[in-house]
Design a protein around this motif. Structure first.
Motif, PDB file in Angstrom:
ATOM      1  N   GLU A  35       0.835  -1.210   0.000  1.00  0.00           N
ATOM      2  CA  GLU A  35       0.000   0.000   0.000  1.00  0.00           C
ATOM      3  C   GLU A  35       0.866   1.254   0.000  1.00  0.00           C
ATOM      4  O   GLU A  35       0.593   2.219  -0.711  1.00  0.00           O
ATOM      5  CB  GLU A  35      -0.931   0.010   1.223  1.00  0.00           C
ATOM      6  CG  GLU A  35      -2.051  -1.008   1.117  1.00  0.00           C
ATOM      7  CD  GLU A  35      -2.784  -1.245   2.439  1.00  0.00           C
ATOM      8  OE1 GLU A  35      -3.959  -1.631   2.377  1.00  0.00           O
ATOM      9  OE2 GLU A  35      -2.194  -1.070   3.530  1.00  0.00           O
ATOM     10  N   ARG A  38       2.437   1.618  -3.554  1.00  0.00           N
ATOM     11  CA  ARG A  38       1.501   1.928  -4.641  1.00  0.00           C
ATOM     12  C   ARG A  38       0.735   3.215  -4.382  1.00  0.00           C
ATOM     13  O   ARG A  38       0.577   4.037  -5.278  1.00  0.00           O
ATOM     14  CB  ARG A  38       0.495   0.778  -4.833  1.00  0.00           C
ATOM     15  CG  ARG A  38       1.116  -0.480  -5.445  1.00  0.00           C
ATOM     16  CD  ARG A  38       0.053  -1.559  -5.664  1.00  0.00           C
ATOM     17  NE  ARG A  38      -1.041  -1.057  -6.474  1.00  0.00           N
ATOM     18  CZ  ARG A  38      -1.069  -1.042  -7.790  1.00  0.00           C
ATOM     19  NH1 ARG A  38      -0.054  -1.553  -8.468  1.00  0.00           N
ATOM     20  NH2 ARG A  38      -2.102  -0.554  -8.451  1.00  0.00           N
ATOM     21  N   THR A  44       3.695   1.946  -8.867  1.00  0.00           N
ATOM     22  CA  THR A  44       2.649   0.970  -9.198  1.00  0.00           C
ATOM     23  C   THR A  44       3.167  -0.230  -9.977  1.00  0.00           C
ATOM     24  O   THR A  44       2.381  -1.089 -10.366  1.00  0.00           O
ATOM     25  CB  THR A  44       1.524   1.648 -10.006  1.00  0.00           C
ATOM     26  OG1 THR A  44       2.111   2.263 -11.156  1.00  0.00           O
ATOM     27  CG2 THR A  44       0.795   2.697  -9.198  1.00  0.00           C
ATOM     28  N   LYS A  47       2.686  -5.193  -8.114  1.00  0.00           N
ATOM     29  CA  LYS A  47       1.271  -5.494  -8.360  1.00  0.00           C
ATOM     30  C   LYS A  47       0.607  -6.204  -7.196  1.00  0.00           C
ATOM     31  O   LYS A  47       1.242  -7.014  -6.515  1.00  0.00           O
ATOM     32  CB  LYS A  47       1.135  -6.392  -9.604  1.00  0.00           C
ATOM     33  CG  LYS A  47       1.681  -5.772 -10.879  1.00  0.00           C
ATOM     34  CD  LYS A  47       0.943  -4.518 -11.251  1.00  0.00           C
ATOM     35  CE  LYS A  47       1.506  -3.871 -12.499  1.00  0.00           C
ATOM     36  NZ  LYS A  47       1.400  -2.411 -12.455  1.00  0.00           N
TER      37      LYS A  47
ATOM     38  N   GLY B  22       8.161  -2.091 -14.928  1.00  0.00           N
ATOM     39  CA  GLY B  22       7.084  -1.728 -14.003  1.00  0.00           C
ATOM     40  C   GLY B  22       6.362  -0.452 -14.397  1.00  0.00           C
ATOM     41  O   GLY B  22       5.555   0.069 -13.629  1.00  0.00           O
ATOM     42  N   ALA B  24       4.423  -0.151 -17.117  1.00  0.00           N
ATOM     43  CA  ALA B  24       3.164  -0.440 -17.818  1.00  0.00           C
ATOM     44  C   ALA B  24       2.002  -0.175 -16.867  1.00  0.00           C
ATOM     45  O   ALA B  24       2.035  -0.585 -15.719  1.00  0.00           O
ATOM     46  CB  ALA B  24       3.149  -1.903 -18.267  1.00  0.00           C
ATOM     47  N   LEU B  25       0.990   0.513 -17.346  1.00  0.00           N
ATOM     48  CA  LEU B  25      -0.138   0.861 -16.487  1.00  0.00           C
ATOM     49  C   LEU B  25      -1.301  -0.093 -16.708  1.00  0.00           C
ATOM     50  O   LEU B  25      -1.793  -0.240 -17.825  1.00  0.00           O
ATOM     51  CB  LEU B  25      -0.590   2.300 -16.753  1.00  0.00           C
ATOM     52  CG  LEU B  25       0.417   3.391 -16.397  1.00  0.00           C
ATOM     53  CD1 LEU B  25      -0.154   4.766 -16.739  1.00  0.00           C
ATOM     54  CD2 LEU B  25       0.820   3.332 -14.926  1.00  0.00           C
ATOM     55  N   ASP B  28      -5.718  -0.457 -12.232  1.00  0.00           N
ATOM     56  CA  ASP B  28      -5.619   0.077 -10.875  1.00  0.00           C
ATOM     57  C   ASP B  28      -4.376   0.954 -10.701  1.00  0.00           C
ATOM     58  O   ASP B  28      -4.157   1.521  -9.632  1.00  0.00           O
ATOM     59  CB  ASP B  28      -5.635  -1.069  -9.851  1.00  0.00           C
ATOM     60  CG  ASP B  28      -6.161  -0.611  -8.494  1.00  0.00           C
ATOM     61  OD1 ASP B  28      -6.758   0.477  -8.433  1.00  0.00           O
ATOM     62  OD2 ASP B  28      -5.951  -1.334  -7.508  1.00  0.00           O
ATOM     63  N   ASP B  29      -3.561   1.054 -11.731  1.00  0.00           N
ATOM     64  CA  ASP B  29      -2.382   1.926 -11.665  1.00  0.00           C
ATOM     65  C   ASP B  29      -2.687   3.317 -12.219  1.00  0.00           C
ATOM     66  O   ASP B  29      -1.864   4.224 -12.134  1.00  0.00           O
ATOM     67  CB  ASP B  29      -1.235   1.340 -12.509  1.00  0.00           C
ATOM     68  CG  ASP B  29      -0.885  -0.085 -12.117  1.00  0.00           C
ATOM     69  OD1 ASP B  29      -1.138  -0.449 -10.958  1.00  0.00           O
ATOM     70  OD2 ASP B  29      -0.365  -0.829 -12.972  1.00  0.00           O
TER      71      ASP B  29
END
Ligand code: FES
Ligand code: FES
Lengths: 168, 769
Positions: A35, A38, A44, A47, B22, B24-25, B28-29
């Protein structure tokens, strides 16, 4: 009033100062590292999938070893060296880590959702064992789920690094 | 070696660098501004009614901006035919939404759920398809729900047959051809029986995600983790009477299962309407397993007749399709499943098979790859093995005789027959069987290929073919600007390499480096209409539409160059962003002189679609069964096809390998959802309890791929196979297991150790009755 505790996080070569507590803007004791990464830091690339330590999608390096950030509390990460998928490439030159390069070369992903976690797990493996056998690679990755079945290309990619003798 | 610059060549995916770094969207990004978080209160009971519900405390909680229940939800319904409301007082499965909250963050939303007071009245549940159609069974829907389609009504837990697949034609839910009684009379062997295929979880790693916000009363913006953005917005737009724009960034796996996202999109769009804010609903993995649409389960109870020389003469049966508490498009899967069976057993002259779509208090069924045929054929073709055993004919020989050949007619999803004069897989049977060493390893029905100590090995075969690869409409356009090529076609990135294929096709036709081609991000605001990635169709449809658009743009480019160069377009060619005279390449003009700074040259393309192009994947497997523990493993697999033309060699190989997972081949012996029959809740609601294949349990995997250059709308004669690479897998695996264990019969998927030991007479009871 409860006391605020200070928390210093080292993430991808940056130092962040937070306080732990329940006030707005503070990090609650219950917040997971996932958390924090991100939602607070916008990292982000890590994952969320299972959220319970089963699938490896959220793996990050803590002092060079892969951990599941979804079941790691941020409050316990003080003083640790955290590296996420965003921190693997050279920050100055942008040059990719050899693992990332090998994954590109061998097309070791399909949807790519499991990929950051798998790359982190490979990094962790090679940190501990720079010349793993095929079985050691498979064993080390057995906690990373890939539903698309990109496994064969992942193994090929990792083997190419080990064979190439490059310093991962 | 291919004569092409890009087609058939290994090329790095253009989004690869973003994926490995990391960047790449995925949904939820995305930074969606001013977005609230949705959380849902789920029914704890499999079948119940809400006696009372009090949301007042939840609404008062600071940070909550609204609560939706059946009382204030819009009166919309989704499903086929419309039957599943946004929220209902009548709860039909464990997980059925009782209330939804939108709040500033997830913690507040969760706290709010705890403040909702609900009183339930439990009703008796029903789970099994056969139980559900018995007189007196609990009714999952009721007459007052008014479920009707084409003059057929919901009755005793059966949904009306048919879907929008048939248009205004009658529903396609049965095949009645010839005279089955006569067929049985002409048969040398007739077998009867029942085979059941269980419910499974396609299981994308990224759980389904939808965010929605209303611009005004008639415009909604949606962000969805969908493989088919137009599938998300178009049907729902009709239901709600508003225009919906859909953005689909990278999708973390789908396997057909995150296509329409029908129910959760409706729920999120409704919550956004009720609360007046933009809201995102990211399912947790537990919700994904407990309440999101799964693969259908089914039973086939039938009778099959064949002759001694392996001609199938008659097929009769009841196909009971379990759709749980709802159908996203189950009747469509019935139509395609029937078609797929008809293609596989095409030489059978006499048919009498009828499907019933049965509701129950299990999780609703959604779209999943294999789409009806995987599940039906896992059962019907397994029953057929009983007959093949009696005539002692191996399955490869049998299917080669009975499978649809060039010029044969097959039923497809409209209920009409289709045919292709050229496409033929005879050669594929031979090449693949040879590569797998099928005839060396096949020792007869019920005979292991070899036994080593406690381990017995057996082989199995099955095949799958769909009429979808050139189905439905796809539009595209290609823009040339300066030295860049921009492709607009609503194709999401969800792992199959399709966007790379489109870039290659545009680059090949315009003869430019791949780096000069950009595939527009998949968004219905800027991409023209497209049916979406389904049924392996985009290789042909998107490939064909982009190919035509690129050709049209090329033609315009040459025409405009010809004007400037004082010749005719026919005199010109282009390569590497230069237009030149064919007879004297030194007379040339760079693209940037033809389409300078603020200039576009645009070409359009379309494929309108038909059902006359059937693909095919053959699955050969070897399994190992531990005769002591009953544990079965796939040890060696070979998947084969004739794909017409290879576009992406590595991605194609990976599509074949992908057939193992996502509730494909591994549902033969490994994957299943397990229900707690006492509380009606799925017990396998996490990624440890729902079993699937990890890195240290991979079989040897090989492929055999032919390139016959089929007459398809793909500019290079390719046909897609991605949807079906694992669809025949479960039937092949179960066949191999029975051979390994000496022919003991197993009639229920998956062949887990308890069932295998049971069949061997080494264990009694357990989960098998
Ligand atoms: S998301 Fe952390 S292990 Fe699965
Ligand atoms: S590449 Fe999709 S889950 Fe691994």
């Amino acid at each position: 009033m409860e006391m605020s505790k200070e928390l210093t996080l080292h993430i991808n070569g940056q130092t962040y100062e937070f306080t732990i507590g329940r006030k707005l803007g503070q990090i609650p004791e219950s917040e997971t590292l996932l958390e924090t990464l991100r939602e607070r830091l916008g990292l982000t690339g890590t994952k969320l999938s299972c959220g319970e330590g089963a699938c490896g999608c959220c793996a990050v390096l803590m002092d060079g070893k892969a951990v599941a950030s979804c079941v790691t509390l941020t409050a316990e990460c003080g003083g640790k060296e955290i590296t996420t998928i965003e921190g693997l490439a050279d920050p100055v030159t942008g040059e990719l880590d050899p693992i990332q390069e090998a994954f590109l070369e061998h097309n070791a992903f399909q949807c790519g959702f499991c990929t950051p976690g798998i790359i982190i797990a490979v990094k962790s493996l090679l940190n501990a064992n720079p010349h793993p056998t095929e079985d050691e690679i498979k064993e080390a990755l057995s906690g990373n789920f890939c539903r698309c079945i990109s496994h064969y290309q992942v193994i090929e990619a990792v083997q190419s690094i080990v064979k190439g003798g490059e310093q991962a | 070696m291919s004569e092409f610059r890009h087609i058939g060549k290994v090329r790095r995916r253009q989004d690869g660098r973003a994926i490995v770094t990391g960047k790449a969207l995925y949904c939820d990004d995305l930074p969606i501004k001013n977005c609230y978080v949705a959380k849902v209160l789920h029914s704890p009971y499999p079948h119940a009614e809400i006696v009372s519900i009090d949301t007042s405390e939840a609404e008062k909680l600071p940070g909550v901006c609204g609560v939706m229940t059946y009382k204030n939800a819009p009166d919309w319904k989704t499903g086929v035919p419309a039957h599943r409301p946004v929220m209902s007082q009548h709860l039909r499965f464990v997980g059925d939404p009782v209330a939804a909250v939108a709040a500033e963050n997830a913690q507040i939303a969760e706290q709010a759920l705890e403040l909702i007071r609900v009183e339930y009245r439990q009703l008796p549940p029903v789970y099994d398809v056969e139980d559900a159609i018995k007189p007196g069974a609990p009714e999952v829907y009721r007459a007052e729900d008014n479920i009707e389609s084409k003059g057929y009504h919901y009755e005793r837990n059966c949904l009306p047959p048919g879907s929008w697949f048939e248009g205004n034609d009658p529903p396609f839910y049965k095949i009645q051809d010839g005279d089955v009684e006569q067929g049985f009379a002409e048969s040398d062997v007739v077998v009867e029986g029942k085979v059941a295929y269980t419910w499974t979880f396609p299981g994308a790693p990224e759980s389904p995600f939808v965010a929605a916000g209303w611009d005004d009363d008639t415009h909604v913006n949606v962000w969805a983790s969908s493989q088919g953005p137009n599938m998300v917005c178009r049907p729902l737009a009709y239901t709600i009477g508003a225009h919906i724009n859909v953005t689909t960034p990278n999708v973390g796996g789908s396997y057909g299962n995150k296509d329409a996202l029908g129910y959760i999109t409706m729920l999120t769009v409704a919550l956004a309407k009720v609360t007046g804010v933009t809201v995102k609903y990211a399912l947790t993995k537990e919700e994904h397993l407990l309440f999101y649409e799964r693969r259908l389960d089914n039973k086939f109870i039938g009778k099959i007749g064949i002759t001694k020389d392996g001609r199938i003469k008659a097929l009769q049966g009841d196909w009971l399709v379990g759709t749980g508490a709802g159908s996203e498009l189950t009747q469509g899967q019935v139509a395609e499943g029937l078609g797929e069976l008809h293609i596989a057993l095409n030489k059978c002259p006499n048919w009498d098979i009828e499907a019933k779509v049965v509701v129950s208090n299990k999780i609703p069924v959604g779209i999943a790859r294999g789409f009806g045929g995987q599940e039906l054929k896992a059962c019907a073709l397994h029953l057929l093995t009983r007959a093949l055993r009696q005539i002692d004919m191996d399955p490869v020989t049998f299917y080669k005789k009975n499978f649809c050949q060039a010029g044969d007619e097959y039923y497809w999803r409209t209920g009409h027959k289709y045919s292709n004069p050229v496409i033929n897989y005879d050669k594929c049977f031979d090449v693949a069987a040879e590569k797998f060493r099928w005839f060396d390893r096949w020792k007869g029905w019920g005979v292991p290929s070899r036994v080593e100590g406690n381990k017995a090995y057996g082989v199995g075969f099955s095949l799958h073919s769909s009429g979808d690869p050139q189905s439905d409409e796809t539009f595209a356009y290609v823009r040339l600007e300066n030295d860049q090529v921009m492709v607009h076609c609503a194709v999401s990135q969800f792992g199959n390499g399709q966007r790379l294929a489109l870039a290659k096709i545009a680059a090949e036709i315009l003869n430019v480096p791949l780096e000069n081609v950009t595939i527009n991000s998949s968004d219905t605001r800027t991409d023209p209409a497209d049916f979406g990635a389904a049924g392996s169709r985009e290789t042909i449809t998107a490939g064909g539409a982009v190919g035509s658009a690129a050709k049209a743009a090329r033609q315009k480019l040459l025409e405009e160059a010809a004007e400037k160069m004082g010749c005719s377009a026919e005199d010109l060619d282009t390569k590497d962003l230069m237009v030149f005279r064919k007879d004297d390449p030194s007379v040339c003009l760079p693209w940037i002189a033809i389409c300078p700074m603020y200039y576009s040259i645009t070409g359009e393309g379309v494929v309108k679609g038909d059902f006359n192009h059937n693909n095919c994947v053959m699955n050969f497997v070897e399994v190992e069964v531990d005769l002591e523990t009953g544990l079965a493993k796939i040890t060696d697999a070979l998947s084969a096809s004739d794909v017409g033309r290879i576009i992406n060699p590595l991605e194609l190989k990976m599509q074949f390998e992908g057939g193992l997972g996502s509730a494909g081949m591994d549902t033969g012996h490994l994957e299943e959802m397990v229900l707690d029959p006492v509380i009606g809740r799925v017990m396998t609601h996490n990624m440890i309890d729902y079993k699937w294949r990890p890195f240290n349990e991979l079989p040897k995997f090989d492929t055999a791929v032919l390139e016959s250059v089929w007459p398809t709308a793909n500019p290079y004669g390719a046909i897609g196979i991605g949807e079906i690479t694992g669809a025949a897998g479960p039937a092949a695996v179960l066949m191999a297991i029975e051979n390994a264990i000496g022919g003991a019969e197993i009639n229920e998927y998956p062949a887990t150790p308890d069932k295998i030991l049971n069949a061997l007479g080494k264990a009694k009871g357990g989960l098998v009755e």
